[in-house]
Enzyme design. Sequence first.
Site, PDB file in Angstrom:
ATOM      1  N   VAL A 257       0.838  -1.197   0.000  1.00  0.00           N
ATOM      2  CA  VAL A 257       0.000   0.000   0.000  1.00  0.00           C
ATOM      3  C   VAL A 257       0.877   1.253   0.000  1.00  0.00           C
ATOM      4  O   VAL A 257       0.640   2.218  -0.725  1.00  0.00           O
ATOM      5  CB  VAL A 257      -0.931   0.014   1.236  1.00  0.00           C
ATOM      6  CG1 VAL A 257      -1.609   1.371   1.383  1.00  0.00           C
ATOM      7  CG2 VAL A 257      -1.974  -1.073   1.097  1.00  0.00           C
ATOM      8  N   ILE A 260       3.203   1.323  -3.581  1.00  0.00           N
ATOM      9  CA  ILE A 260       2.623   1.432  -4.920  1.00  0.00           C
ATOM     10  C   ILE A 260       2.153   2.870  -5.156  1.00  0.00           C
ATOM     11  O   ILE A 260       1.340   3.387  -4.401  1.00  0.00           O
ATOM     12  CB  ILE A 260       1.442   0.449  -5.093  1.00  0.00           C
ATOM     13  CG1 ILE A 260       1.978  -0.974  -5.063  1.00  0.00           C
ATOM     14  CG2 ILE A 260       0.708   0.719  -6.387  1.00  0.00           C
ATOM     15  CD1 ILE A 260       0.910  -2.022  -5.047  1.00  0.00           C
ATOM     16  N   ASP A 304      -2.042  36.557 -34.578  1.00  0.00           N
ATOM     17  CA  ASP A 304      -2.683  37.630 -35.332  1.00  0.00           C
ATOM     18  C   ASP A 304      -2.061  38.943 -34.893  1.00  0.00           C
ATOM     19  O   ASP A 304      -1.539  39.036 -33.789  1.00  0.00           O
ATOM     20  CB  ASP A 304      -4.178  37.702 -34.969  1.00  0.00           C
ATOM     21  CG  ASP A 304      -4.957  36.637 -35.688  1.00  0.00           C
ATOM     22  OD1 ASP A 304      -4.423  36.065 -36.645  1.00  0.00           O
ATOM     23  OD2 ASP A 304      -6.104  36.381 -35.279  1.00  0.00           O
ATOM     24  N   ASP A 591      -9.529  34.316 -34.914  1.00  0.00           N
ATOM     25  CA  ASP A 591     -10.793  34.804 -34.379  1.00  0.00           C
ATOM     26  C   ASP A 591     -11.968  34.486 -35.297  1.00  0.00           C
ATOM     27  O   ASP A 591     -13.024  34.087 -34.864  1.00  0.00           O
ATOM     28  CB  ASP A 591     -10.722  36.308 -34.077  1.00  0.00           C
ATOM     29  CG  ASP A 591     -10.060  37.109 -35.180  1.00  0.00           C
ATOM     30  OD1 ASP A 591      -9.892  36.558 -36.281  1.00  0.00           O
ATOM     31  OD2 ASP A 591      -9.704  38.274 -34.941  1.00  0.00           O
ATOM     32  N   ASP A 595     -10.892  30.831 -39.635  1.00  0.00           N
ATOM     33  CA  ASP A 595      -9.630  30.452 -38.999  1.00  0.00           C
ATOM     34  C   ASP A 595      -9.707  29.065 -38.356  1.00  0.00           C
ATOM     35  O   ASP A 595      -8.693  28.479 -37.999  1.00  0.00           O
ATOM     36  CB  ASP A 595      -9.258  31.456 -37.892  1.00  0.00           C
ATOM     37  CG  ASP A 595      -8.861  32.800 -38.456  1.00  0.00           C
ATOM     38  OD1 ASP A 595      -8.487  32.842 -39.642  1.00  0.00           O
ATOM     39  OD2 ASP A 595      -8.932  33.791 -37.722  1.00  0.00           O
ATOM     40  N   GLU A 660      11.537   3.227   0.661  1.00  0.00           N
ATOM     41  CA  GLU A 660      10.770   2.451   1.654  1.00  0.00           C
ATOM     42  C   GLU A 660      10.851   0.948   1.350  1.00  0.00           C
ATOM     43  O   GLU A 660      11.130   0.119   2.224  1.00  0.00           O
ATOM     44  CB  GLU A 660       9.295   2.880   1.632  1.00  0.00           C
ATOM     45  CG  GLU A 660       9.080   4.267   2.231  1.00  0.00           C
ATOM     46  CD  GLU A 660       7.750   4.900   1.818  1.00  0.00           C
ATOM     47  OE1 GLU A 660       6.829   4.178   1.382  1.00  0.00           O
ATOM     48  OE2 GLU A 660       7.644   6.144   1.919  1.00  0.00           O
TER      49      GLU A 660
HETATM   50  P1  ATP Z   1      -5.196  40.233 -38.108  1.00  0.00           P
HETATM   51  O1  ATP Z   1      -6.354  40.494 -37.177  1.00  0.00           O
HETATM   52  O2  ATP Z   1      -5.257  38.912 -38.769  1.00  0.00           O
HETATM   53  O3  ATP Z   1      -3.903  40.623 -37.554  1.00  0.00           O
HETATM   54  P2  ATP Z   1      -6.212  42.291 -39.711  1.00  0.00           P
HETATM   55  O4  ATP Z   1      -7.252  42.510 -38.690  1.00  0.00           O
HETATM   56  O5  ATP Z   1      -5.368  43.438 -40.075  1.00  0.00           O
HETATM   57  O6  ATP Z   1      -5.256  41.183 -39.358  1.00  0.00           O
HETATM   58  P3  ATP Z   1      -8.288  41.846 -41.573  1.00  0.00           P
HETATM   59  O7  ATP Z   1      -9.250  42.232 -40.554  1.00  0.00           O
HETATM   60  O8  ATP Z   1      -8.520  40.679 -42.433  1.00  0.00           O
HETATM   61  O9  ATP Z   1      -6.874  41.650 -41.001  1.00  0.00           O
HETATM   62  O10 ATP Z   1      -8.069  43.128 -42.475  1.00  0.00           O
HETATM   63  C1  ATP Z   1      -7.319  43.106 -43.649  1.00  0.00           C
HETATM   64  C2  ATP Z   1      -7.484  44.393 -44.387  1.00  0.00           C
HETATM   65  O11 ATP Z   1      -8.850  44.581 -44.723  1.00  0.00           O
HETATM   66  C3  ATP Z   1      -7.088  45.622 -43.598  1.00  0.00           C
HETATM   67  O12 ATP Z   1      -5.734  45.940 -43.810  1.00  0.00           O
HETATM   68  C4  ATP Z   1      -7.980  46.692 -44.159  1.00  0.00           C
HETATM   69  O13 ATP Z   1      -7.401  47.274 -45.296  1.00  0.00           O
HETATM   70  C5  ATP Z   1      -9.209  45.937 -44.595  1.00  0.00           C
HETATM   71  N1  ATP Z   1     -10.262  46.029 -43.582  1.00  0.00           N
HETATM   72  C6  ATP Z   1     -10.217  45.661 -42.298  1.00  0.00           C
HETATM   73  N2  ATP Z   1     -11.374  45.869 -41.682  1.00  0.00           N
HETATM   74  C7  ATP Z   1     -12.197  46.389 -42.600  1.00  0.00           C
HETATM   75  C8  ATP Z   1     -13.564  46.807 -42.592  1.00  0.00           C
HETATM   76  N3  ATP Z   1     -14.286  46.725 -41.498  1.00  0.00           N
HETATM   77  N4  ATP Z   1     -14.068  47.300 -43.716  1.00  0.00           N
HETATM   78  C9  ATP Z   1     -13.330  47.359 -44.827  1.00  0.00           C
HETATM   79  N5  ATP Z   1     -12.070  46.981 -44.911  1.00  0.00           N
HETATM   80  C10 ATP Z   1     -11.487  46.496 -43.823  1.00  0.00           C
END
Ligand code: ATP
Length: 849
Positions: A257, A260, A304, A591, A595, A660
Amino acid sequence: MIQEREISRGLSTKEAEKRQSTYGLNELSHKKKSSPILIFLAQFNDFIVWVLIAATVISGLMGDTADAITILIIVVVNAIMGFVQEYRTEKSLEALKELAAPTCKVIRDGVLKVINSIEVTIGDLIILEAGDRIPADGTFIESSGIMIDESLLTGESVGVSKDSKKGKNQGFMGTTVLKGRGILLIDSIGMNTEMGKIANLLDNIEEDKSPLRERLDSLGKILVALCLTICAVVTVLGILRGNEITEMFLLGVSLAVAAIPEGLAAIVTVALALGVSRMLKKNALVRKLPAVETLGCTSVICSDKTGTLTQNKMTVKEIYINGKIHDLDKDQLTNHSTIMKALVYCNDCNYDFNIKNIDKALHGDPTETALIKAFFKDVNLLKSFVSNAKRIYDIPFDSSRKMMSVIVREGTKEVCYMKGAPERVIDKCSHILENGTIKPLTTQKKKQVASYIEAMSNRALRCIAAAYKESNLVKSESLENNLIFLGVAGSIDPPRVEVRDAVLKCKLAGIQPVMITGDHKNTALAIAKSINICNTDDQAMTGEEIETISDEDLMKKVKNVRVFARVSPHHKLRIVKAFKKQNNIVAMTGDGVNDAPAIKEADIGIAMGISGTDVTKEAASMVLMDDNFATIVSAVEEGRVIYDNIRKFIRYLLSCNLGEVLTMFLASLFYLPNPLTPIQILFVNLATDGLPAIALGVDPADKDIMMQQPREKGEGIFARGLWSKIVVRGCLIGICTLLSFMTGRLYGMDLATCRTLALTTLVMSQLLHVFECRSERHSIFEIKVFTNPYLVLAVLVSMIMVCSILYIPFLSGVFNTVPLRLFQWGIVLFYSGIIFMINSLYLFIKSKK
Ligand code: ATP
């Protein structure tokens, strides 16, 4: 009946509470939790313990009542300690499950709120976007290109589109939104939903057995066999030498006992679970226990950029328009109404016009709120501006297309506005608006615009371009063609303050931090350089470049790449695979809904707690509650600490148990009397195995834990010399205990005194050894003893226990001990301290070399 009032403002909080008490919570019936009594009884679910109880009862009936009662008490105390550990583990896992519960966006009292899905009730209005999981069954009352994955219910993996205006407008609990947006009016919850009917339990936290635990389970079996053999040998030898059969049998079983390490595998779960609650305090929510083990091996962290490495606090700094850049800190923009309309109308922010402070009145993606704040400081002005237009159609933003478009009705006109990544928007434009005139967007003009964008990106600005058109508005792909380019807004998003240190820590720990972003290469590089993720421009690669090379070439290239820019979610999967092929253990954040595959593929998939969607969270093994890169690094550190601590208590438990067994085994080999009685063996086990081992499980990190290279994933728990440390120390403890026993005999002490010497030496050598187990690299002189007060306390408790059975007459009667005198303590301290001193000196000298 749902009233009209409810549709626009949603339910009031009061009404929702009333309905919750009428209809119950929105949950599927729970798995039965194991009750504390069952957990306690499970502690006796061990064959050897039953044999011990049986043997004790028999010996009790044959006259040894006092001994029998003592043994039974020890067995119960042991069970209580096991129970406390297991109950705590169970509780902390339950708490985790509650935290990992999905949330949803609901309109209540006319405002958007995020609530736990369990609180959703009939009549609630749920806002759904790509990546969201539908919390209960309902009907879409609004929809915009919404597509749902109903595979969970139907097994059909093709997305189903829903339209609020047509018949197919039902949304079901547990299904997920693939794209588009919609508002769902809830009509059934909990067990009344389709999901409830199928009674499909969605358990959030997987309690998979960790690989380590599995390995320890099988090791445990070998150790059990070994221990039983030795115990049998000791018993048989004793009987052959004329000892009483029942006494020898009881001794053998007690030894089994004690020796183990049945709790070894379970204690690993305890250590993992305790570690998991520590990680939670640092904002890392672990969804799968085995991930804790893998975390410690991480060699690449793909993160990201926006929000994780940066603060996600965007401020528009510059606007390129009419052929020049305006610095918003110096230049007030006037009369640029078209770009203003594009950036404000083509925007998914929610407004609460009852709040006067514009910072608080806007809700939504920081990229988008920043654009509005660049033009408006006053809520009333914004209110009258947006009331001039009504959105009638939209193509939402998605991180693969990197742009979005809307059609709005302004008076009698219908206008299309677009915003997005500059090069994507330019691609869709045929003209440019400059100083009030529309001109063709020639190749030369494009080059000129591109050079301005390049300059803005080099200043770490996140650029968003805008465009529009007034005629030929057909709701089809041609909508996004032949637009008129308006200009570019550049926002700054400063790095998080703690990120620089976290990156440095990673590098020292042999972990490569990698930035993955949808942003422009130059913006990404500028930020990456400022936080020391990379030094040179050739360490960046774009999504476009990834498209052009094979998996094989990508695998060769990734070694030197620190920044992946303008990537789309599907590139992330290839990046993870490439790193993994290079024998890396990859942690990857994400996010968006797209992804999820990359997160699943990564060794450690990490979802964002704030910005992440339900789908990503479900695919992930860990969720970052604060979306912060530094939290990943602390989680990796914690992973290393937990693994180290597991090694520490394995080392401690096994070497002590070996000591032991060897004490008894060697004594029977050399024809000596038994150095310990069954009760004493059980006492040693109780005093040394329980509390000190648990306290080792919560040992703080070795100070240089993040200066070591990550360990290999397949590395055995006994690697790097742990086996030999255990065996050597176990043998030495056994030998020294026996020597202490024999020294007593040499001095002509009686058997009870010699046994007391052996018992005290055995306990003391273990209690000293527990401090050595705190570090594999440093001597006791370098470890600050009080950094683990639990251990000091546990050792004190054990010492008090020993002194009690020596000096309290009643107890010394029960345990057959004698009160030791000073000289006898000298013998004990000599034999228990000698190995400790030699080993500590050796380590100390080695570390000084
Ligand atoms: P990560 O979060 O992956 O680091 P990120 O947030 O910069 O990167 P995305 O959100 O995909 O990546 O944005 C990529 C591109 O899209 C940006 O550089 C911008 O030019 C354009 N973008 C981002 N948000 C918007 C939006 N709400 N409306 C229009 N264009 C956008």
